[in-house]
Design an enzyme around this catalytic site. Structure first.
Site, PDB file in Angstrom:
ATOM      1  N   ASP A 190     -12.351 -63.405  20.878  1.00 49.75           N
ATOM      2  CA  ASP A 190     -14.021 -63.558  21.402  1.00 49.75           C
ATOM      3  C   ASP A 190     -15.436 -63.643  20.399  1.00 49.75           C
ATOM      4  O   ASP A 190     -14.921 -63.747  19.132  1.00 49.75           O
ATOM      5  CB  ASP A 190     -14.471 -61.441  21.653  1.00 49.75           C
ATOM      6  CG  ASP A 190     -13.026 -61.390  23.092  1.00 49.75           C
ATOM      7  OD1 ASP A 190     -12.266 -61.006  23.673  1.00 49.75           O
ATOM      8  OD2 ASP A 190     -13.274 -59.785  22.987  1.00 49.75           O
TER       9      ASP A 190
HETATM   10  N1  URA Z   1      -8.724 -58.175  21.627  1.00 43.31           N
HETATM   11  C1  URA Z   1      -9.820 -58.290  21.831  1.00 43.31           C
HETATM   12  O1  URA Z   1      -9.782 -57.268  22.428  1.00 43.31           O
HETATM   13  N2  URA Z   1     -10.310 -59.564  21.935  1.00 43.31           N
HETATM   14  C2  URA Z   1     -10.235 -60.431  20.955  1.00 43.31           C
HETATM   15  O2  URA Z   1     -10.876 -61.584  20.537  1.00 43.31           O
HETATM   16  C3  URA Z   1      -9.350 -60.112  20.741  1.00 43.31           C
HETATM   17  C4  URA Z   1      -7.881 -59.554  21.164  1.00 43.31           C
END
Ligand code: URA
Length: 255
Positions: free
Chosen positions: A106
Site C-alpha cells: 500500500d
Molecule cells: N497487507 C496490507 O494490508 N498492506 C500492505 O501493504 C501489505 C500487506
C-alpha cells in the site's frame, strides 16, 4: 548458440536508454563488440559469444534482473505514474526497462519490494500455493492479547467473504499509556490489504506497517528509499524456496 539480440535492443535493455538513444550511441562509435567498434544498430549479437561494451564498460546481457527496494511511505508500487514517485524511480541507473514489482505494498506501507522481470518466479513467490513467507512489523491501536495470536493461527475470517490462511502473530510490545501495540506477523498469501484487514478483524487497526522479509530476502543494510541488485546467492535462494509446493495446494496447471 543462444538467441541473438539486436545491438540497439541489447544497449537499451541493459542501460534503460530508449532504442533511439541506443542507436545514437552505436552510430556515435561508442559501442564495441568483442573489441571492435560496430556502427550498425541492427547487428545481431550472441550473448554467449559476444562481449558488448559501451564507452569501454562491459555490458553483459542479462535476461532477468532482480533488485530489492526499501520502499518509503508515499512511494507507489507501480511501474509508472504521472504524479507520484514509483518504486521504479528508486532503482539505480542501468536497470532493464521491463522490471515490475513482484507484489504491491500500500502507499502508506514501507519496506521490502522485489523488482524483477522474471514472471514465473514472481508468480510463484506471490501464489499461496508455494507458501513463501512474508513478514511484517505493525504498530496497531489497542492492546493485542493472546486471543489475537490464536485467531491469527486459526485463520482470520474478516466479514462474510474474506478468509485468510493461518498466520503467525508475535506480540513484540504493548504500551498501556499510548494504548498501542507492536507485533510481527508472517503470512504466505498476498490478498488486498490483507494484514490491515486481519488486524481490524481482531479490533486493532494498523497505524504503521513495514514488510521486513520476503522469503529469504531481508532489508538488512538497505536504507529506506534505496535499492540494490540481488546477489547470485539470493537469486538462488529465491528459486530454492519456490521448489516445494504447499501440501494443501493443487498443481500449478489446475490454478
Ligand atoms: N497487507 C496490507 O494490508 N498492506 C500492505 O501493504 C501489505 C500487506
Amino acid at each position: 548458440m543462444s538467441e541473438t539480440i539486436r545491438l540497439d535492443r541489447w544497449i537499451s535493455d541493459m542501460t534503460g536508454l530508449s532504442r533511439k538513444q541506443a542507436g545514437r550511441m552505436i552510430r556515435g562509435k561508442k559501442v564495441t563488440v568483442n573489441g571492435e567498434v560496430v556502427r550498425d544498430a541492427s547487428f545481431m549479437a550472441d550473448p554467449s559469444a559476444c562481449v558488448v561494451a559501451l564507452d569501454g564498460q562491459n555490458l553483459p546481457y542479462e535476461n532477468f534482473q532482480y533488485y530489492v527496494v526499501n520502499k518509503p511511505a508515499g512511494v507507489l508500487s507501480a511501474t509508472e505514474d504521472k504524479r507520484r514517485t514509483t518504486v521504479v524511480d528508486l532503482l539505480p541507473p542501468g536497470h532493464r526497462r521491463d522490471l515490475f514489482p513482484a507484489g504491491r505494498l500500500d502507499l502508506d506501507t514501507t519496506g521490502l519490494i522485489l523488482m524483477t522481470n522474471d514472471g514465473q518466479l514472481s508468480h510463484r513467490l506471490l501464489s499461496p500455493a508455494w507458501h513463501v513467507d512474508k513478514r511484517y512489523i505493525a504498530t496497531v491501536d489497542g492492546i493485542l492479547e493472546k486471543t489475537a495470536v490464536r485467531a491469527f493461527a486459526e485463520g482470520i475470517t474478516a466479514g462474510t467473504d474474506l478468509e485468510f490462511a493461518p498466520a503467525v502473530l508475535e506480540i513484540l510490545e504493548t504500551d498501556a499509556d499510548s494504548g498501542t501495540s507492536e507485533a510481527s506477523v508472517t503470512i504466505h498469501e498476498g490478498k488486498f490489504h490483507q494484514v490491515k484487514k486481519m488486524f481490524e478483524a481482531v479490533g486493532c487497526p494498523v497505524r504503521t506497517l513495514t514488510r521486513v522479509t520476503f522469503g529469504p530476502l531481508t532489508l538488512e543494510g538497505l536504507p529506506e528509499g534505496e535499492a540494490r541488485k540481488l546477489t547470485e546467492e539470493e537469486i538462488q535462494a529465491l528459486r530454492d524456496c519456490t521448489q516445494t509446493r504447499g501440501k494443501d495446494q493443487p498443481d500449478e496447471d489446475e490454478m
